[in-house]
Design a protein around this motif. Structure first.
Motif, PDB file in Angstrom:
ATOM      1  N   ASN A 119      25.691 -12.183  20.127  1.00  0.00           N
ATOM      2  CA  ASN A 119      26.327 -11.707  21.329  1.00  0.00           C
ATOM      3  C   ASN A 119      27.769 -11.946  21.613  1.00  0.00           C
ATOM      4  O   ASN A 119      28.383 -11.769  22.731  1.00  0.00           O
ATOM      5  N   ALA A 120      28.712 -12.351  20.549  1.00  0.00           N
ATOM      6  CA  ALA A 120      29.936 -12.402  20.631  1.00  0.00           C
ATOM      7  C   ALA A 120      30.754 -11.122  21.160  1.00  0.00           C
ATOM      8  O   ALA A 120      30.308  -9.895  20.871  1.00  0.00           O
ATOM      9  N   GLY A 124      22.354 -10.486  25.807  1.00  0.00           N
ATOM     10  CA  GLY A 124      23.564  -9.505  26.082  1.00  0.00           C
ATOM     11  C   GLY A 124      24.143  -8.918  24.807  1.00  0.00           C
ATOM     12  O   GLY A 124      25.312  -8.239  24.806  1.00  0.00           O
ATOM     13  N   ARG A 125      23.689  -9.003  23.490  1.00  0.00           N
ATOM     14  CA  ARG A 125      24.143  -8.750  22.376  1.00  0.00           C
ATOM     15  C   ARG A 125      24.202  -6.951  22.533  1.00  0.00           C
ATOM     16  O   ARG A 125      23.384  -6.374  23.086  1.00  0.00           O
ATOM     17  N   GLU A 126      25.120  -6.737  21.718  1.00  0.00           N
ATOM     18  CA  GLU A 126      25.526  -5.238  21.677  1.00  0.00           C
ATOM     19  C   GLU A 126      24.683  -4.480  20.504  1.00  0.00           C
ATOM     20  O   GLU A 126      25.312  -4.348  19.433  1.00  0.00           O
ATOM     21  N   ARG A 179      22.466   2.266  23.213  1.00  0.00           N
ATOM     22  CA  ARG A 179      22.403   0.770  23.167  1.00  0.00           C
ATOM     23  C   ARG A 179      21.058   0.181  23.669  1.00  0.00           C
ATOM     24  O   ARG A 179      20.444   0.717  24.706  1.00  0.00           O
ATOM     25  N   VAL A 180      20.559  -0.568  22.916  1.00  0.00           N
ATOM     26  CA  VAL A 180      19.303  -1.465  23.234  1.00  0.00           C
ATOM     27  C   VAL A 180      19.515  -2.449  24.272  1.00  0.00           C
ATOM     28  O   VAL A 180      20.284  -3.360  23.887  1.00  0.00           O
ATOM     29  N   ALA A 181      18.663  -2.348  25.488  1.00  0.00           N
ATOM     30  CA  ALA A 181      18.940  -3.227  26.501  1.00  0.00           C
ATOM     31  C   ALA A 181      18.279  -4.680  26.087  1.00  0.00           C
ATOM     32  O   ALA A 181      18.947  -5.613  26.453  1.00  0.00           O
ATOM     33  N   ILE A 197      26.434  -4.077  16.772  1.00  0.00           N
ATOM     34  CA  ILE A 197      25.375  -4.114  15.596  1.00  0.00           C
ATOM     35  C   ILE A 197      24.753  -2.693  15.743  1.00  0.00           C
ATOM     36  O   ILE A 197      24.068  -2.396  16.621  1.00  0.00           O
ATOM     37  N   LEU A 198      25.024  -2.173  14.553  1.00  0.00           N
ATOM     38  CA  LEU A 198      24.373  -0.762  14.363  1.00  0.00           C
ATOM     39  C   LEU A 198      23.430  -0.795  13.440  1.00  0.00           C
ATOM     40  O   LEU A 198      23.401  -1.172  12.144  1.00  0.00           O
ATOM     41  N   CYS A 199      22.004  -0.203  13.811  1.00  0.00           N
ATOM     42  CA  CYS A 199      20.881  -0.673  13.238  1.00  0.00           C
ATOM     43  C   CYS A 199      20.514   0.776  12.371  1.00  0.00           C
ATOM     44  O   CYS A 199      20.710   1.867  13.007  1.00  0.00           O
ATOM     45  N   ARG A 200      19.824   0.641  11.177  1.00  0.00           N
ATOM     46  CA  ARG A 200      19.363   1.721  10.655  1.00  0.00           C
ATOM     47  C   ARG A 200      17.928   2.443  11.261  1.00  0.00           C
ATOM     48  O   ARG A 200      17.407   1.613  12.161  1.00  0.00           O
ATOM     49  N   GLU A 201      17.610   3.326  10.748  1.00  0.00           N
ATOM     50  CA  GLU A 201      16.149   3.867  10.995  1.00  0.00           C
ATOM     51  C   GLU A 201      15.255   2.895  11.067  1.00  0.00           C
ATOM     52  O   GLU A 201      14.989   2.397   9.837  1.00  0.00           O
TER      53      GLU A 201
END
Length: 485
Positions: A229-230, A22-24, A31-33, A235-239
């Motif tokens: 998953n708090a 469930g992490r964001e 958003r990655v499922a 969490i914003l990922c780079r390319e």
């Protein structure tokens, strides 16, 4: 922290399943499922799962990488071991060597690295307990919890690059901070960068920010651990830097692009049991070297494996195009070897000079100077491989090109090498390109320069802490009387 259901050392199957929690996680505005199933992340997840299974595949590997927990009897990762003898220290770093060898020195945030940070946190627990009752116990309990569950961890230490000329005391959004305290814990707000391995980790450790040593900035000083998953953590990922669907393979990026991320803490609550330090600048500054006492050695071991890879790639490139007998090329490869050998001896020296810490553990001798040297030579290593590979690094056929019947005669005639067929030559140069040319290689080099901390500031700290007293005294004696001709 509950260990009643802990299973000890991680397996590939458990690792894959653990990431669907469930992490964001955000990538390219979406958003990655499920991280384990997303095409951009699947290759790295597969690699970690492979390493977890390989670590315990044979009896020899199990003995090298695990030991039995004295509390639960679970087999647990030796990366979390608390060494008190030279034999235990050697066994611990033999496991580090396994991790770095099997990942070709490409994983800066291998599980071994952050497990060693947690060992440092444990080692500092008495000082933390004296600061506030319960904080030291939290550190001890967290080490036990992370070890028994074999957690994969990241850390997030940098403050966001908004305006480095301004102070968080004037604009609190410039640094992560406590905005509320209650009976359950504290509520924090802000952001942290760059959390390497964030989407693939179970938890994040935070124990540094840019205002740690600033007077009046106590609200910004906090050490804690938090599940990925708090609630409220984004969490914003780079390319991604692995496979990109253009026909060109990325054998390193696909397996080892460990990702980097911005973490946004949107009023996240940290329970008291997960807090290790609050509002004490001096204790935070003093503790940083203690936390890194073992992880620094893990970093040296990893970079040594990276240098060994560069040596082999450079030598094989030279052989593949028939320039290995040229004097200048031999000097280039020899220079690479000199860096690998220097670091090998530095690693051995730090371990041989191990000291007992105030916490009672045995730690390698401090080696920050070796770390800043590594950051400097990394760019030179890349430059040397570029010189040897030259334009061949840019132009190589893809696997699809190699399989095309119409192209094959031309490739075999014009793109073969010296005693090497076109297929193997193309793949060799592709690996070299990833190391020194494309986005993955550029990211890895920037990582090498920055992740040990700012080299300039680090050298300044070395100046302040280096013991000159003995030689200063002899030099003072020498110049205190007339110098005879």
């Amino acid at each position: 922290m509950d260990i009643s259901n802990a299973l000890g050392v991680m397996t590939g199957e458990r690792y894959r399943a653990s990431l669907d929690d469930g992490r964001e996680v955000w990538l390219a505005g979406e958003r990655v499922a499920n991280v384990a199933e997303h095409p951009a992340f699947r290759g790295v997840v597969d690699e970690f799962a492979r390493l977890f299974d390989l670590r315990i595949e044979s009896e020899a590997d199990r003995e090298l990488n695990t030991f039995l927990s004295p509390e639960t009897g679970n087999p647990v990762s030796r990366s979390y071991a608390l060494p008190r003898t030279r034999e235990e220290l050697r066994a611990k770093f033999a496991a580090s060597e396994w991790w770095m060898r099997e990942s070709l020195g490409q994983l800066g945030r291998s599980p071994d690295f952050m497990a060693n940070v947690v060992v440092g946190l444990y080692d500092y627990h008495e000082e933390l307990e004296r600061e506030r009752e319960g904080f030291g116990a939290n550190a001890v309990n967290y080490h036990r919890y992370a070890m028994e569950h074999d957690l994969v961890l990241t850390h997030a230490l940098g403050d966001p690059q908004i305006d480095r000329s301004a102070s968080p005391l004037d604009d609190p959004d410039l640094a992560l901070r406590v905005v509320e305290k209650n009976e359950r814990g504290v509520v924090i707000r802000g952001a942290k960068q760059l959390a390497t391995l964030a989407p693939f980790s179970h938890e994040v450790l935070v124990y540094l920010n840019a205002v740690t040593a600033m007077r009046g900035a106590e609200e910004f000083v906090l050490w804690f651990a938090l599940p990925m998953n708090a609630k409220g953590l984004k969490i914003l990922c780079r390319e991604p830097l692995g496979e990109r669907g253009n026909g060109h393979s990325h054998p390193l990026g696909r397996r080892f692009d460990e990702q980097d991320a911005m973490l946004f803490f949107d009023d996240v609550e940290i329970p008291w049991e997960r807090l290790f330090l609050l509002e004490n600048n001096l204790l935070a500054v003093k503790g940083l070297s203690r936390l890194n006492a073992w992880s620094m050695q893990s970093t040296h071991i990893r970079f040594h494996e990276r240098l060994r890879l560069f040596v082999s790639v450079a030598a094989m490139l030279a052989e593949s195009i028939g320039v290995n007998a040229f004097r200048g090329i031999q000097e280039n490869v020899g220079e690479l070897i000199s860096y690998a050998e220097t670091l090998r001896l530095g690693i051995a020296g730090a371990e041989a000079s191990a000291v007992t810490t105030p916490g009672g553990l045995l730690a390698p001798a401090p080696s920050y100077g070796l770390g800043f040297w590594s950051a400097d030579v990394s760019a030179r290593v890349v430059e040397l491989v570029r010189r040897i590979g030259a334009s061949g690094l840019i132009m190589q056929p893809t696997e699809a090109d190699l399989a095309a019947p119409e192209l094959r005669p031309f490739l075999e005639k014009y793109m073969r090498g010296h005693d090497i067929d076109v297929d193997r030559k193309a793949r060799l140069f592709r690996v070299a390109w990833e190391l020194v040319g494309d986005g993955f290689g550029s990211r890895q080099e920037l990582y090498e320069y920055l992740h040990r901390g700012d080299p300039g500031a680090g050298r300044t700290r070395l100046l302040r802490t280096y013991d000159r007293s003995e030689v200063d005294a002899r030099l003072t004696e020498l110049i205190s009387a007339p110098l005879h001709a």
